[in-house]
Scaffold this motif. Structure first.
Motif, mmCIF file in Angstrom:
data_model
loop_
_atom_site.group_PDB
_atom_site.id
_atom_site.type_symbol
_atom_site.label_atom_id
_atom_site.label_comp_id
_atom_site.label_asym_id
_atom_site.label_seq_id
_atom_site.Cartn_x
_atom_site.Cartn_y
_atom_site.Cartn_z
ATOM 1 N N LEU B 109 24.565 18.202 -7.058
ATOM 2 C CA LEU B 109 24.264 19.180 -8.179
ATOM 3 C C LEU B 109 25.052 19.499 -9.076
ATOM 4 O O LEU B 109 25.337 20.169 -10.380
ATOM 5 N N SER B 110 26.842 19.331 -8.713
ATOM 6 C CA SER B 110 27.756 20.110 -8.869
ATOM 7 C C SER B 110 27.693 18.703 -10.671
ATOM 8 O O SER B 110 28.576 19.069 -11.405
ATOM 9 N N LYS B 111 27.214 18.014 -10.852
ATOM 10 C CA LYS B 111 27.930 16.412 -11.827
ATOM 11 C C LYS B 111 26.489 17.468 -12.930
ATOM 12 O O LYS B 111 26.232 16.438 -14.061
ATOM 13 N N LEU B 112 25.374 17.421 -12.650
ATOM 14 C CA LEU B 112 24.628 18.177 -13.798
ATOM 15 C C LEU B 112 24.572 19.993 -14.548
ATOM 16 O O LEU B 112 25.524 20.341 -13.596
ATOM 17 N N ASP B 113 24.585 20.007 -15.384
ATOM 18 C CA ASP B 113 24.927 21.146 -16.470
ATOM 19 C C ASP B 113 23.706 22.175 -15.660
ATOM 20 O O ASP B 113 22.837 22.097 -14.626
ATOM 21 N N SER B 114 24.700 23.506 -15.934
ATOM 22 C CA SER B 114 23.632 24.982 -14.607
ATOM 23 C C SER B 114 22.907 25.014 -15.135
ATOM 24 O O SER B 114 22.246 25.076 -14.344
ATOM 25 N N ASP B 115 22.509 25.132 -16.407
ATOM 26 C CA ASP B 115 20.513 25.172 -16.259
ATOM 27 C C ASP B 115 19.990 24.042 -16.202
ATOM 28 O O ASP B 115 18.701 24.861 -15.458
ATOM 29 N N GLN B 145 24.857 31.561 -10.374
ATOM 30 C CA GLN B 145 24.467 32.687 -10.166
ATOM 31 C C GLN B 145 24.223 33.480 -11.784
ATOM 32 O O GLN B 145 23.634 34.423 -10.958
ATOM 33 N N ALA B 146 24.984 33.390 -12.908
ATOM 34 C CA ALA B 146 24.755 33.992 -13.675
ATOM 35 C C ALA B 146 23.123 34.331 -13.673
ATOM 36 O O ALA B 146 22.526 34.549 -14.104
ATOM 37 N N GLY B 147 23.339 33.169 -14.352
ATOM 38 C CA GLY B 147 21.543 32.242 -14.492
ATOM 39 C C GLY B 147 20.913 33.132 -14.042
ATOM 40 O O GLY B 147 19.732 33.164 -13.681
ATOM 41 N N LEU B 148 20.474 32.732 -12.510
ATOM 42 C CA LEU B 148 19.791 33.253 -11.185
ATOM 43 C C LEU B 148 19.668 34.724 -11.660
ATOM 44 O O LEU B 148 18.681 35.410 -10.725
ATOM 45 N N SER B 149 20.307 35.429 -12.450
ATOM 46 C CA SER B 149 20.688 36.804 -12.089
ATOM 47 C C SER B 149 19.806 37.059 -13.087
ATOM 48 O O SER B 149 18.869 38.373 -12.839
ATOM 49 N N TYR B 150 19.527 36.540 -14.226
ATOM 50 C CA TYR B 150 18.438 36.948 -14.864
ATOM 51 C C TYR B 150 16.601 36.584 -13.916
ATOM 52 O O TYR B 150 16.574 35.904 -13.350
ATOM 53 N N PRO B 151 15.696 36.898 -14.540
ATOM 54 C CA PRO B 151 14.201 37.398 -14.189
ATOM 55 C C PRO B 151 13.569 35.645 -13.625
ATOM 56 O O PRO B 151 14.275 35.281 -15.157
ATOM 57 N N ASP B 153 11.157 32.608 -14.336
ATOM 58 C CA ASP B 153 10.575 32.472 -15.782
ATOM 59 C C ASP B 153 10.819 33.887 -17.017
ATOM 60 O O ASP B 153 10.611 33.448 -17.835
ATOM 61 N N SER B 154 12.296 33.759 -17.362
ATOM 62 C CA SER B 154 12.706 33.973 -17.988
ATOM 63 C C SER B 154 13.328 33.088 -18.818
ATOM 64 O O SER B 154 14.211 32.488 -18.488
ATOM 65 N N VAL B 155 13.854 33.149 -20.275
ATOM 66 C CA VAL B 155 14.993 32.919 -21.033
ATOM 67 C C VAL B 155 15.674 32.434 -20.337
ATOM 68 O O VAL B 155 16.625 31.139 -21.038
ATOM 69 N N GLY B 156 16.804 33.520 -20.004
ATOM 70 C CA GLY B 156 18.233 33.362 -19.025
ATOM 71 C C GLY B 156 17.999 32.384 -18.371
ATOM 72 O O GLY B 156 18.915 31.305 -18.271
ATOM 73 N N ARG B 157 16.973 31.878 -17.791
ATOM 74 C CA ARG B 157 17.118 30.788 -16.505
ATOM 75 C C ARG B 157 16.895 29.305 -17.058
ATOM 76 O O ARG B 157 17.213 28.496 -16.573
ATOM 77 N N LEU B 158 16.196 29.544 -18.288
ATOM 78 C CA LEU B 158 15.935 28.164 -18.641
ATOM 79 C C LEU B 158 16.445 28.149 -20.445
ATOM 80 O O LEU B 158 17.243 26.454 -20.448
ATOM 81 N N MET B 159 17.632 28.433 -20.587
ATOM 82 C CA MET B 159 19.180 28.411 -22.152
ATOM 83 C C MET B 159 19.737 27.678 -21.484
ATOM 84 O O MET B 159 20.478 27.503 -20.005
ATOM 85 N N SER B 160 20.520 26.481 -21.963
ATOM 86 C CA SER B 160 21.805 26.337 -21.564
ATOM 87 C C SER B 160 22.597 26.375 -22.944
ATOM 88 O O SER B 160 22.491 27.587 -23.859
ATOM 89 N N VAL B 263 20.945 28.390 -25.722
ATOM 90 C CA VAL B 263 20.011 28.044 -27.079
ATOM 91 C C VAL B 263 19.049 27.141 -26.151
ATOM 92 O O VAL B 263 19.252 26.973 -24.775
ATOM 93 N N LEU B 264 17.936 27.501 -26.744
ATOM 94 C CA LEU B 264 16.515 26.673 -26.483
ATOM 95 C C LEU B 264 16.289 25.331 -27.101
ATOM 96 O O LEU B 264 16.458 26.300 -28.288
ATOM 97 N N THR B 265 15.829 24.424 -26.330
ATOM 98 C CA THR B 265 16.004 23.082 -27.361
ATOM 99 C C THR B 265 13.797 23.097 -27.113
ATOM 100 O O THR B 265 13.302 23.460 -26.017
ATOM 101 N N THR B 266 12.932 22.064 -28.054
ATOM 102 C CA THR B 266 12.340 21.636 -27.781
ATOM 103 C C THR B 266 11.863 20.899 -25.899
ATOM 104 O O THR B 266 10.844 20.796 -25.983
ATOM 105 N N SER B 267 12.624 20.196 -25.847
ATOM 106 C CA SER B 267 12.450 19.620 -24.701
ATOM 107 C C SER B 267 12.263 20.411 -22.937
ATOM 108 O O SER B 267 10.851 20.758 -22.481
ATOM 109 N N ASP B 268 12.468 21.576 -23.245
ATOM 110 C CA ASP B 268 13.055 23.217 -22.299
ATOM 111 C C ASP B 268 11.517 23.743 -23.070
ATOM 112 O O ASP B 268 10.723 23.696 -21.855
#
Lengths: 469, 469
Positions: B109-115, B145-151, B153-160, B263-268
């Protein structure tokens, strides 16, 4: 937190005009327009919509009622943004093109790309479609007719004919110079295709990749192979599958000689997925297509067939019930309890069906695991049937104080749940095997079978153990 | 026409290795792997999957049964491509991370982007989630952990968190030099954001636009204003709405100070739409979430609540029927005919409900047009009810030769159809008004009401006009 709050919190009020597009309250605008129209205030009406994004503009048109819509389009038709056409609900296109007039509509459409025009005119009825196409300028007309020659929901109708290709032997510098100096390229693009001398796509490269490399690097060294290609005759869902499965951002369409003739992008695929979504949901609800903006008459006839099929099914179940008329006369509680069996068993069958149809659509059910799936669903049905059967049986005992009746009731539910697990998974798998879309046809079959089975098992067991015992 | 045919038709056979990714027959591969595993042939197993795309690899893992999966992962776990994690069905993630081991999973997992990591670990149960996060290298851990602190299905968890920004005063040449020489930029990007000195996004520009312009042009002259922004706390569906409504290709997320943080993209958004789609369909079928790959026990408990609610509803209908027990004893045909009324009326209500729930989701129903919608649905119900009622009535007359019975039957269907139109549209509109998701709650209400109403109206009218007359 909405955008307005962000702006305030950050002291960006001075830039707020830049954010005008967000949080459009289209209901409020529609009310204001409606008022302006009733006062015949042409200037106010125009003013209210000048700043609107075409998508919001289309929402306004959709939310006016028929007579308001007529007045409104009369006022704004001379500066009608063609983009609005592509944002309108398909059901309203005919009405709007009628109100604006054939020539004005054709003129507006001629400003759009041919793939967008195709998407719009394919929704019109044959006569109107022909009229609009004939009114298009010659070069657009040929492109639109070519697109319409591909089957409905095919890649050919969806693809854009504007894309960028470069030969294999160029380096990054040559590509950059070409992009900067060539005039007839599309405005925006994310991917450049590397083609062989016969114009067949061999590799693709993201524009950002080109910017990140030195001028003397060979373009083929920074490009990826085109592993996936589609034909314009392929179904759009096939293309959508490739985008999702392989995370594509762009997909080339080639003709029978392998020559590149079009391109699909992620936004095309978003549209396809949305369409599929709409269709799937409507089918599950027994509606053949979305009819929210359709005229009443059309809606009535679209919804009728499903109601008719279900009526026929219900009569079959009634025949079973009449077969046991004597038992019901003897124990009238059977009349009240048999619909309960049918209702809960039908629900269990619907759950299995929903999961199975989705799994088939996502290609998760294969010939290899199909027997396992059916067995699993039967087992789940048996377990839930035992729980629901026990609870229902207890309620019946509490009310009627009749051990045999409550036992027959509970056991019928249990047995029918297991059968519903088989029916709900086996039927869509079989339909799919015979190339019948399980999403359309399964539901009527499954409901009919679970109903008939429920009445037959419960009334049959009751007759054997309560009446004839 | 599939790709293979295209290749043959165009004489491109020599390049066929480039097309290996297409038309993977994963069922055939799974069968071969299954055979290799049963023969304990480690080399054959490895060989069969070396060329697979991570998405196809994930399909193979999904389609093996539990014991095969265990053997298979044992063999391939040392060169497990981390991308496979992001392609696996969420229900299988726990099993797979268990089989591979916590440390090996964390390393992959450490090789993947955090989002991407966030998307994966949020599916695990709390304990396993903690273990994996603690095993991550420190820098990844903080981001996850920062990402998981957002609710959820929120933008915060999805964004790159990887995006490209440039200052407002640069020209095209400066941007190009920056892109070419800066090392820590994302690999691929389609959009560049122009930010003010406080790092607030002001404009955006597509990369292709930069390539198409001369070096001395000001970047702000070829950029578009950022009309739409989201907060990381916003729901992902809000972002999806903006993408669809305004045809966005990229959307900046800003913190409370307006500073760009993601940032969110079309693939997100494709992912969000897919998720929504899945949820909507499952809810309509009475399944709380997709459970195709879930263990039997989990599936049973997830499906039980819906069955229970429907059982309770069915008992309410049974109470009505028992209330008219004497009428049924007098005319046993009522026992056979009343389920028909309930079935067709329920279907009509479901049609209305489906269209209304979708219209609410697409924001097509507003306070202003809600009364019109309810009235229209009532009218459609009345028309279809008249047709179905007349047909059903004729069938009943043909069978029972009883004019009064067939009239009561037909009129009941007609009246209940009109009522079902009101119920099916009014209930979701009301639930939505009180901020209850109509997609979840409406269906149980509507079925209960149409059932109770059908039995009440038909048996009530029959008692008045047939029994007591």
């Amino acid at each position: 937190m909405n955008n307005l709050e962000i702006i305030q919190a950050s002291g960006m009020e001075d830039k707020s005009t830049e954010f005008q597009g967000e949080n459009i309250d289209s209901d409020a605008i529609v009310s204001e327009i409606s008022e302006a129209l009733s006062q015949l205030d042409v200037n106010k009406t125009r003013e209210l919509v000048t700043e609107l994004h075409p998508a919001d503009f289309a929402d306004v048109i959709e939310n006016l009622d028929h007579s308001e819509r007529k007045k409104f389009l009369e006022i704004i038709k001379d500066d009608f943004d063609p983009e609005i056409f592509s944002e309108l609900e398909p059901e309203l296109l005919e009405e709007v093109t009628d109100l604006i007039g054939r020539d004005a509509s054709a003129e507006a459409l001629s400003k759009l790309d041919s793939d967008v025009v195709i998407e719009i005119v394919e929704e019109l009825d044959e006569k109107e479609q022909q009229e609009i196409i004939e009114a298009l300028p010659e070069e657009n007309r040929a492109e639109v007719q070519a697109g319409l020659s591909y089957p409905e929901d095919s890649v050919g109708r969806l693809m854009s004919k504007k894309f960028v290709t470069v030969p294999e032997y160029w380096n990054v510098g040559q590509v950059i110079d070409y992009l900067r100096n060539q005039d007839d390229l599309p405005n925006d693009f994310h991917v450049i295709y590397v083609v062989d001398p016969k114009h067949r796509p061999v590799q693709y490269v993201l524009v950002s990749r080109i910017m990140r490399n030195k001028r003397d690097i060979k373009i083929t060294d920074i490009s990826e192979p085109c592993k996936h290609l589609v034909s314009p005759h392929d179904d759009q869902e096939e293309a959508a599958y490739l985008f999702r499965q392989y995370g594509l951002v762009s997909l080339a369409a080639v003709n029978e000689k392998g020559r590149m003739i079009g391109v699909l992008t992620t936004s095309d695929i978003v549209e396809v997925i949305e369409e599929e979504h709409e269709e799937d949901i409507m089918r599950l609800g027994g509606v053949t297509s979305r009819d929210f903006y359709s005229a009443v008459q059309k809606t009535v006839f679209r919804r009728f067939p499903w109601l008719f099929i279900n009526m026929v099914n219900a009569f079959f179940a009634a025949i079973i019930i009449m077969h046991y008329a004597e038992s019901i006369e003897a124990v009238v509680a059977l009349a009240a309890l048999s619909p309960i069996v049918a209702a809960v068993v039908g629900n269990s069958g619907a759950q299995t069906l929903t999961v199975s149809v989705r799994a088939i659509a996502k290609r998760d059910i294969t010939p290899r695991n199909a027997p396992r799936v059916v067995f699993k669903e039967m087992f789940i049905g048996l377990v839930n049937g035992t729980m629901i059967g026990a609870l229902a049986s207890a309620v019946v005992y509490a009310y009627f104080r009749d051990t045999n009746l409550s036992l027959v009731f509970g056991i019928s539910i249990m047995a029918c749940f297991a059968a519903a697990g088989i029916i709900g998974s086996f039927i869509p798998i079989m339909l799919n095997k015979f190339k019948i879309d399980p999403a359309i046809a399964s539901s009527a079959f499954v409901i009919a079978l679970t109903d008939i089975l429920s009445f037959f098992v419960f009334l049959g067991l009751a007759t054997s153990f309560l009446i004839n015992a």
